[in-house]
Design an enzyme around this catalytic site. Sequence first.
Site, PDB file in Angstrom:
ATOM      1  N   HIS A 158     -17.216 -13.711  -0.060  1.00  0.00           N
ATOM      2  CA  HIS A 158     -17.764 -13.989   1.269  1.00  0.00           C
ATOM      3  C   HIS A 158     -18.741 -15.156   1.222  1.00  0.00           C
ATOM      4  CE1 HIS A 158     -18.600 -13.382   5.381  1.00  0.00           C
ATOM      5  NE2 HIS A 158     -18.639 -12.069   5.412  1.00  0.00           N
ATOM      6  N   ASP A 361       4.043 -12.938   5.113  1.00  0.00           N
ATOM      7  CA  ASP A 361       5.417 -12.743   4.677  1.00  0.00           C
ATOM      8  C   ASP A 361       5.668 -13.633   3.454  1.00  0.00           C
ATOM      9  OD1 ASP A 361       8.131 -12.651   4.256  1.00  0.00           O
ATOM     10  OD2 ASP A 361       8.701 -13.217   6.293  1.00  0.00           O
TER      11      ASP A 361
END
Length: 424
Positions: A158, A361
Amino acid sequence: MQLDVQVISEQIVKPSSPTDDRLRRYQLSFLDQQTPLLYNAMVYFYQKICNIEANKITIFDRLKHSISNALTCFYPLAGRIMEDQLFVDCNDEGIPFLEARVKCQLLDVLNNPTPKELNKLLPFEFHVSGTDAEHVLLGIQFNVFDCGGIGIGICISHKIGDALSFFSFVNIWASIARGETNLIVPEFKSASLFPPRAIPEAPQLKKEQIVTKRFVFGATKVEEIRRKYGENASQKRPSRVEALSAFIWDRFVTAFGLRSRPDTLCTIIHAVNLRARIDPPLPGSSFGNLYSLAVTIPSMDNNIVTQIRDSFKALNSEYVKKLQDGNDHLKYFRERTNYAKGEILTFGFTSLCRLPMYEADFGWGKPIWASSVDRQIKNVTTFMDTINGDGIEAWIALNEEEMAKFDCDEELLAYVNNPKSLQR
């Protein structure tokens, strides 16, 4: 359920081509500086693509090579945070890529996901301060279940990027894996927009005995909550996130009797994406911690949705300009809390809804579920879209005693759709 996860290999994957010497020293922005040292983390699940050994090898190699190519686009992720936490040394040192076997069926996890156990599918501990992984910016774990299903656990520091940056990396990596060449490359200019400055070191979050639970609100229940909180709102109908934030806050207040504790100053904090609020707006491909905090000091006498919405509106282009000019984005919070007589209780919300979470994907279809994990941060709720996009998953983290009370709240449970099983 408890997961038996065995790591069988660990490799270091480096960029497929060296980083230009002119890019070796990547400067963190002011907003990066103020972000605690921990990971954004998710696990992506796919069904029965590794049902034979040859498939496991093929898919592992495809992921490995596509990571290497993706790291040339996201070159800072292959480097290391320097000791001063002001720069990343883009030295192409590479990222850990682990392969693991999970001794159960994927369906067992989908039907009874346990946040704490899901962390075993990640390459790192969630809190990394003081560990060997403290300076590593990215790690990936390839988990294969007995049935041939897989879970790809991803951790990105982060310290270098927010949730949208996380999804930007994952989706471009997936595009490369399935052979696409027309890519939207990331923009690394956050430090030029929010120049670093001399500030105290970012606070590190405490490791506590925290329990994270996943509550699923189906589309019908979400609409009921929106109607409930829209009745007295002075402006437009509340969004899903506004209404659910108000509802969860109300249940939290009720569970702990906060209305009878006048010396407790309560604050509600929402993480807000700044890309569309800066002038001119930034594209979604802009990489970095391009967010700020909307702070609500809730009044029990006024509509909570209106108060939350007003705190969002305050983060406008003028506010962003002040941030760029040097204003501390926590200044408002500190000013309001300096005069607190007693305890300060903060409850945070972050929303991943409407972000491109289900676009990963890799060549075998989109994930059947993208899950959060046990983030181990007290009093924080993370909102995520359900797989069909209509409902919302709320991953709520409280300490053990508070969760025991909160989890028994009858009104909360009346709106929850089976909090255990995966809602498709």
